[in-house]
Design a protein around this motif. Structure first.
Motif, PDB file in Angstrom:
ATOM      1  N   SER A 549       0.847  -1.191   0.000  1.00 28.63           N
ATOM      2  CA  SER A 549       0.000   0.000   0.000  1.00 28.63           C
ATOM      3  C   SER A 549       0.883   1.241   0.000  1.00 28.63           C
ATOM      4  O   SER A 549       2.015   1.233   0.509  1.00 28.63           O
ATOM      5  CB  SER A 549      -0.922   0.006   1.223  1.00 28.63           C
ATOM      6  OG  SER A 549      -0.174   0.064   2.430  1.00 28.63           O
ATOM      7  N   ARG A 559      -3.713   0.608  -2.791  1.00 28.52           N
ATOM      8  CA  ARG A 559      -3.320  -0.718  -2.329  1.00 28.52           C
ATOM      9  C   ARG A 559      -3.455  -1.722  -3.467  1.00 28.52           C
ATOM     10  O   ARG A 559      -4.260  -1.546  -4.399  1.00 28.52           O
ATOM     11  CB  ARG A 559      -4.174  -1.163  -1.145  1.00 28.52           C
ATOM     12  CG  ARG A 559      -5.671  -1.226  -1.412  1.00 28.52           C
ATOM     13  CD  ARG A 559      -6.450  -1.413  -0.134  1.00 28.52           C
ATOM     14  NE  ARG A 559      -7.891  -1.535  -0.366  1.00 28.52           N
ATOM     15  CZ  ARG A 559      -8.808  -1.580   0.600  1.00 28.52           C
ATOM     16  NH1 ARG A 559      -8.435  -1.488   1.877  1.00 28.52           N
ATOM     17  NH2 ARG A 559     -10.081  -1.706   0.300  1.00 28.52           N
ATOM     18  N   GLY A 560      -2.665  -2.753  -3.396  1.00 22.76           N
ATOM     19  CA  GLY A 560      -2.706  -3.799  -4.414  1.00 22.76           C
ATOM     20  C   GLY A 560      -2.166  -5.100  -3.871  1.00 22.76           C
ATOM     21  O   GLY A 560      -1.404  -5.125  -2.897  1.00 22.76           O
ATOM     22  N   THR A 645      -5.728  -7.716  -6.943  1.00 23.56           N
ATOM     23  CA  THR A 645      -6.642  -6.636  -6.605  1.00 23.56           C
ATOM     24  C   THR A 645      -5.874  -5.322  -6.615  1.00 23.56           C
ATOM     25  O   THR A 645      -4.698  -5.267  -6.234  1.00 23.56           O
ATOM     26  CB  THR A 645      -7.281  -6.836  -5.214  1.00 23.56           C
ATOM     27  OG1 THR A 645      -6.244  -6.902  -4.225  1.00 23.56           O
ATOM     28  CG2 THR A 645      -8.086  -8.120  -5.164  1.00 23.56           C
ATOM     29  N   GLY A 647      -6.738  -1.153  -5.538  1.00 23.64           N
ATOM     30  CA  GLY A 647      -7.779  -0.326  -4.952  1.00 23.64           C
ATOM     31  C   GLY A 647      -7.265   0.952  -4.343  1.00 23.64           C
ATOM     32  O   GLY A 647      -6.053   1.208  -4.277  1.00 23.64           O
ATOM     33  N   THR A 661     -13.998   3.271  -0.351  1.00 27.98           N
ATOM     34  CA  THR A 661     -13.026   2.301  -0.856  1.00 27.98           C
ATOM     35  C   THR A 661     -13.505   1.785  -2.207  1.00 27.98           C
ATOM     36  O   THR A 661     -14.690   1.486  -2.394  1.00 27.98           O
ATOM     37  CB  THR A 661     -12.835   1.105   0.105  1.00 27.98           C
ATOM     38  OG1 THR A 661     -14.059   0.360   0.171  1.00 27.98           O
ATOM     39  CG2 THR A 661     -12.480   1.580   1.499  1.00 27.98           C
ATOM     40  N   ASP A 663     -12.169  -1.100  -5.117  1.00 26.64           N
ATOM     41  CA  ASP A 663     -11.211  -2.170  -5.378  1.00 26.64           C
ATOM     42  C   ASP A 663     -11.607  -2.916  -6.644  1.00 26.64           C
ATOM     43  O   ASP A 663     -12.759  -3.342  -6.796  1.00 26.64           O
ATOM     44  CB  ASP A 663     -11.164  -3.159  -4.210  1.00 26.64           C
ATOM     45  CG  ASP A 663     -10.521  -2.568  -2.977  1.00 26.64           C
ATOM     46  OD1 ASP A 663      -9.292  -2.437  -2.973  1.00 26.64           O
ATOM     47  OD2 ASP A 663     -11.258  -2.231  -2.037  1.00 26.64           O
ATOM     48  N   TYR A 664     -10.629  -3.096  -7.531  1.00 25.09           N
ATOM     49  CA  TYR A 664     -10.795  -3.946  -8.705  1.00 25.09           C
ATOM     50  C   TYR A 664     -10.174  -5.309  -8.408  1.00 25.09           C
ATOM     51  O   TYR A 664      -9.093  -5.395  -7.825  1.00 25.09           O
ATOM     52  CB  TYR A 664     -10.102  -3.333  -9.927  1.00 25.09           C
ATOM     53  CG  TYR A 664     -10.055  -4.268 -11.121  1.00 25.09           C
ATOM     54  CD1 TYR A 664     -11.171  -4.444 -11.929  1.00 25.09           C
ATOM     55  CD2 TYR A 664      -8.897  -4.986 -11.414  1.00 25.09           C
ATOM     56  CE1 TYR A 664     -11.139  -5.309 -13.009  1.00 25.09           C
ATOM     57  CE2 TYR A 664      -8.850  -5.855 -12.494  1.00 25.09           C
ATOM     58  CZ  TYR A 664      -9.977  -6.021 -13.294  1.00 25.09           C
ATOM     59  OH  TYR A 664      -9.935  -6.883 -14.354  1.00 25.09           O
ATOM     60  N   TYR A 665     -10.868  -6.369  -8.788  1.00 25.18           N
ATOM     61  CA  TYR A 665     -10.356  -7.720  -8.570  1.00 25.18           C
ATOM     62  C   TYR A 665     -10.394  -8.504  -9.876  1.00 25.18           C
ATOM     63  O   TYR A 665     -11.229  -8.257 -10.763  1.00 25.18           O
ATOM     64  CB  TYR A 665     -11.160  -8.453  -7.493  1.00 25.18           C
ATOM     65  CG  TYR A 665     -12.626  -8.628  -7.836  1.00 25.18           C
ATOM     66  CD1 TYR A 665     -13.072  -9.739  -8.538  1.00 25.18           C
ATOM     67  CD2 TYR A 665     -13.569  -7.676  -7.450  1.00 25.18           C
ATOM     68  CE1 TYR A 665     -14.413  -9.898  -8.859  1.00 25.18           C
ATOM     69  CE2 TYR A 665     -14.910  -7.819  -7.770  1.00 25.18           C
ATOM     70  CZ  TYR A 665     -15.328  -8.925  -8.480  1.00 25.18           C
ATOM     71  OH  TYR A 665     -16.656  -9.079  -8.808  1.00 25.18           O
TER      72      TYR A 665
END
Length: 912
Positions: A549, A559-560, A645, A647, A661, A663-665
């Motif tokens: 992050s 973050r990832g 992920t 985000g 928040t 987030d892509y997953y």
């Protein structure tokens, strides 16, 4: 990670954990309390729509015992009254939690250090006065030895009433999704029987002759409405007990323990059983065989008029004129009432451990858990094939040719009501199946910080290292009759299975703050982890993760995370015996006139076992039901997944109390343990995979009834469609999660606004390299979200967009809260097995609103009143053939859409 707190659970007045999780955006409903066909009496969770076998359910960080050979956890066993919160981690967690956590983890965290006593009673009822639910829970706990120890005990009881489909207008009758006509099962009364060259024809009790004109649902057959026997709310009785205790001797030693016991009784029922296409031998002199029908049987089997007349009066097998004929019979024993199933689950789990400090920076936690589950399924009012055959071999109405066991001759040729209670008493039996599972876990971990930090950071590097051992044992068995293939009509054969495997894990994780409090780098953190697993069945496997992050300024964090995840095959996938059951197919490519003028198609139908005499007369699948053959595969290996992920977390200082928040997953599973869908198996022979309609191996693997040519019939000679498990599948999904929380002080009160939404971009499944790469997000059909023939656990609708939005106003001791649930529109899958009518090919977006009021009254009393489905939104109607019967029931999808209607809930909590 999504967190569902005790307050949210109380606001929803949920009675079982599955009710909370099924509406979570991004999750897909599993089989729960709103269906009876395909139900195992259990409730499951299906994160990301990847299957209930690809997520892990935990209680306070420990795996709970599965209740079947697939490794599914039954959410009915969770003591919801003692749950403080539910942590839902999605996107892959195999490195942290081990195999099965490909799509995520659901961790139920119980209340800690509870002191005092609390009793909660609740009641729910629909506006129509049915589908009642009663629940009472009690909790008592306290601290001892100056707070160094705590013990808590909770007891709970719940009772839910049955709600049948015909208690709702939209489900009173069965509607055909293809024709729109009143539909039902061709497994009906009066009976229908096969005649060589004529197909299966229904008898007319008035004339005594078989019908001759074809009809859309089959060959001149009236239909049986199964809906009055099917459930929209399954009856449940549940008793559970939960205990936990801890004692801290000193900083280096705290002893703790936990126990969970649950007993659930689920009562299901299905429409009456009867003759279901088995082959029977019947004398021409059977006393109940009408003269007109006898003549038709004689002609179809090549008997002359004189031979037929002589056979009609030959009552002894020793008579030279005594003759019999073979026919496949379909006759529902509606006189006997529904088939009943009572599923009793007895479950316990024990946990004990020690934890404490090793140094000022490091601590340890060592624990063990052991649990067992036993599921007993008792099934009543099921006829036996051998006794039916014995009762048909009769030449007078009083005695059978083999007159033992109190045999009573059976009338299958008469009108509904012609089968007497004496006949049924001779034929029917009760069966019992038993599934036992156990799980032993030993876990030890050391965690803390290493006492040093990066030169550019103040916080130290933190680690966790440990080991875990798990041993799974599962078996299924049954009474002797249930293990006889084809003996019990209306019940699949039970093949005893016992399997076990163990796994040893070594794991480590590291969190390293790299940079802190620098210009444009308020924090920069690295996270890594690795897990080594050694399976007794699937061999050695590595999983790992890397992420981090970056917080450039206060209130903004990126973050990832990237993970290499895995899942080992379950005991069922490895060891289940090959068995023939049923699946759904509306149109058989060989039915009726389809192969008559198509030489290539005709050759395929014949190569699959259809008799030449039946070409042109093969009936469509009865009630859309066909035989399918599947089973375990001991050669299965581990499936692998790559997940990542990306985000951002926003907490703008300009808007205090706001957190956003995004987030892509992305999850891609290769070597996936799957089987072809029914559509895949059909397409491999009759579709785009085989455009020339050549007689290929995929075609000859399909086996038809040797008498009727249908894909249904006795399991002994009609394997139907082959759906073998393999590691050839590929499953992919990706999307975006959005969470918004806002709290604002209004002066006279407080406003809380929460939003939890999901957009699923894609959800694809390809069973084999030659199968269709099927896109199912935003679609429904018999093939969608099934991952092969596993429609009892997968097959629900997965919308592109869904959200939950709650607005709560708190003024003093009072709260008012409105929950808005949104489900995006969905359409019938373009590659569906058959075309449905336009009115059934689209489901409009659904909006549900639940209103709750809460009062925290004096004397530690809390009163909660709720109205669920405030505007009484009715479910969409798609007919009965649009999807798998475990999810498409009562002309709708009852696990996705509300079928109960507006209902009222009240609960009261007393603390002292």
């Amino acid at each position: 990670m999504a967190v569902i707190g005790a307050g949210e659970i109380a606001m929803r007045q949920s009675n079982v954990a599955e009710e909370v999780l099924r509406t979570l955006p991004g999750a897909v409903p599993g089989v729960g309390s709103n269906v009876s066909f395909g139900s195992r009496g259990a409730a499951t969770v299906n994160l990301r729509g990847l299957g209930a076998n690809r997520n892990v359910v935990m209680l306070d960080g420990s795996r709970i015992v599965p209740t079947d050979l697939n490794g599914f956890a039954d959410l009915n066993n969770i003591p919801l009254a003692l749950v403080d919160r539910v942590d839902v981690l999605t996107g892959g967690a195999s490195t942290t939690y081990g195999a099965d956590a490909v799509s995520g983890v659901v961790n139920f965290i119980t209340k800690r250090d509870f002191s005092g006593a609390q009793i909660t009673a609740s009641h729910q009822v629909t506006e129509q006065g049915d589908a009642k639910v009663w629940r009472i829970d009690g909790v008592v706990g306290g601290n001892f030895d100056d707070g160094r120890g705590n013990a808590v005990l909770g007891l709970g009881y719940q009772k839910s009433d049955a709600l049948f489909q015909d208690q709702r207008d939209f489900a009173r009758i069965n509607i055909n999704s293809v024709t729109g006509a009143t539909s039902g099962s061709t497994f009906t009364a009066p009976g229908a029987f096969s005649l060589p060259g004529l197909g299966t024809r229904q008898i007319n009790p008035t004339t005594g002759a078989f019908s001759t004109a074809p009809a859309p649902e089959g060959l001149a057959r009236t239909l049986f409405n199964v809906n009055p026997y099917q459930l929209f709310q399954t009856p449940l009785k549940r008793f559970n007990a939960f205990g936990a205790a801890r004692y801290k001797a000193n900083d280096a030693l705290e002893i703790y323990g936990q126990s969970l016991f649950s007993k659930n009784i689920v009562t299901l029922q299905l429409a009456p059983s009867g003759l279901q296409g088995e082959t029977y031998t019947i004398p021409y002199s059977n006393p109940y065989l009408p003269a007109a029908a006898r003549s038709q049987f004689c002609a179809a089997n090549g008997l002359s008029t004189a031979q037929c007349a002589a056979a009609a009066v030959a009552t002894s097998p020793s008579d030279p004129n005594y003759r019999t004929f073979n026919t496949t019979g379909v006759r529902r024993f509606s006189e006997g009432g529904p088939r009943g199933t009572e599923i009793t689950t007895t479950y316990f789990q024990l946990k004990g451990g020690v934890r404490g400090a090793i140094t000022d920076n490091l601590s340890y936690d060592v624990y063990g858990t052991y649990g067992e589950s036993e599921v007993i399924s008792r099934n009543s009012d099921l006829p036996r094939f051998s006794l039916v055959q014995q009762a048909l071999l009769a030449t007078n109405a009083n005695t059978c040719l083999t007159n033992t066991n109190g045999c009573v001759p059976l009338n299958v040729f008469g009108a509904e009501g012609s089968i007497t209670k004496e006949m049924l008493a001779f034929l029917n039996t009760t069966t019992e199946q038993r599934t036992k599972t156990s799980l032993l876990t030993l876990n030890g971990v050391v965690n803390g910080d290493l006492g040093f930090s990066s030169p550019l950071a103040e916080n130290p590097v933190a680690i966790a290292v440990g080991a875990e051992y798990r041993k799974y044992v599962a078996s299924t068995d049954a009474d002797s009759l249930s293990k006889m293939s084809g003996e019990i009509l209306g019940q699949n054969v039970t093949v005893p299975v016992r399997g076990e495997y163990d796994v040893t894990d070594l794991f480590g994780e590291l969190i390293a703050p790299l940079v802190e409090d620098r210009r444009f780098v308020r924090s920069l953190t690295l996270e890594t982890g690795v897990r080594y697993s050694d399976y007794s069945t699937a061999g050695k496997n590595w999983t790992w993760k890397a992420g981090g992050s970056w917080e450039p300024v206060s209130g903004v964090k990126f973050r990832g995370n990237y993970q290499s995840a895995s899942r080992a095959p379950s005991i069922s996938e490895l060891f289940s015996a090959t068995a023939t059951t049923t699946g759904q197919l509306v149109v058989d490519p060989c039915q009726l006139a389809l192969p008559v003028n198509n030489a290539a198609l005709r050759a395929i139908c014949l190569a699959q076992g259809a008799p030449e005499s039946q070409i042109g007369s093969i009936n469509p699948p009865a009630a859309g039901s066909v035989n399918v053959t599947s089973g375990g595969n001991p050669d299965l290996g581990v499936e692998h997944a790559k997940t990542y992920t990306l985000g951002v977390v926003l907490q703008p200082r300009a808007i205090p109390g706001l957190t956003v928040t995004v987030d892509y997953y992305d999850i891609r599973i290769t070597d996936a343990i799957t089987s072809p869908t029914i559509g895949d198996a059909v397409d491999a022979c009759f579709g785009s995979v085989n455009p020339s309609l050549a007689v290929t191996a995929a075609c000859t693997a399909i086996r038809r009834n040797p008498l009727t040519g249908q894909l249904s019939g006795p399991v002994s000679n009609t394997a139907g469609l082959p759906l073998r498990l393999s590691n050839l599948g590929v499953i992919e999904t990706d999307g975006v999660d959005l969470t918004v929380n806002y709290r604002h002080d209004l002066g006279f009160g407080r406003l809380d606004v929460g939003f939890n939404g999901n957009w699923t971009h894609a959800s694809k499944f390809q069973a084999t390299p030659t199968s269709v790469n099927r896109e199912c997000v935003g679609y429904y059909s018999t093939n969608c979200n099934a991952f092969g023939f596993n429609a009892t656990t997968n097959g629900a609708i997965q919308p592109k967009i869904s959200w939950n939005q709650r607005t709560t106003l708190t003024v003093g001791m009072y709260e008012a809260s409105l929950l808005w649930r949104y489900i995006d529109e969905v359409k019938y899958e373009p590659l569906g097995s058959t075309a449905v009518l336009p009115q059934f090919a689209r489901i409009k977006a659904a909006n549900y609103f639940d209103l709750t009021g809460k009062a925290n009254l004096p004397n530690d009393v809390t009163l909660t009143l709720g109205i669920q489905n405030l505007f009484d939104r009715q479910p969409p109607i798609v007919g009965a053939n649009a999807g798998p019967s475990s999810f498409n029931a009562g002309n709708t999808y009852p696990s996705t859409y509300d079928v109960l209607g507006r209902r009222y809930a009240v609960s009261a909590t007393l603390r002292f």
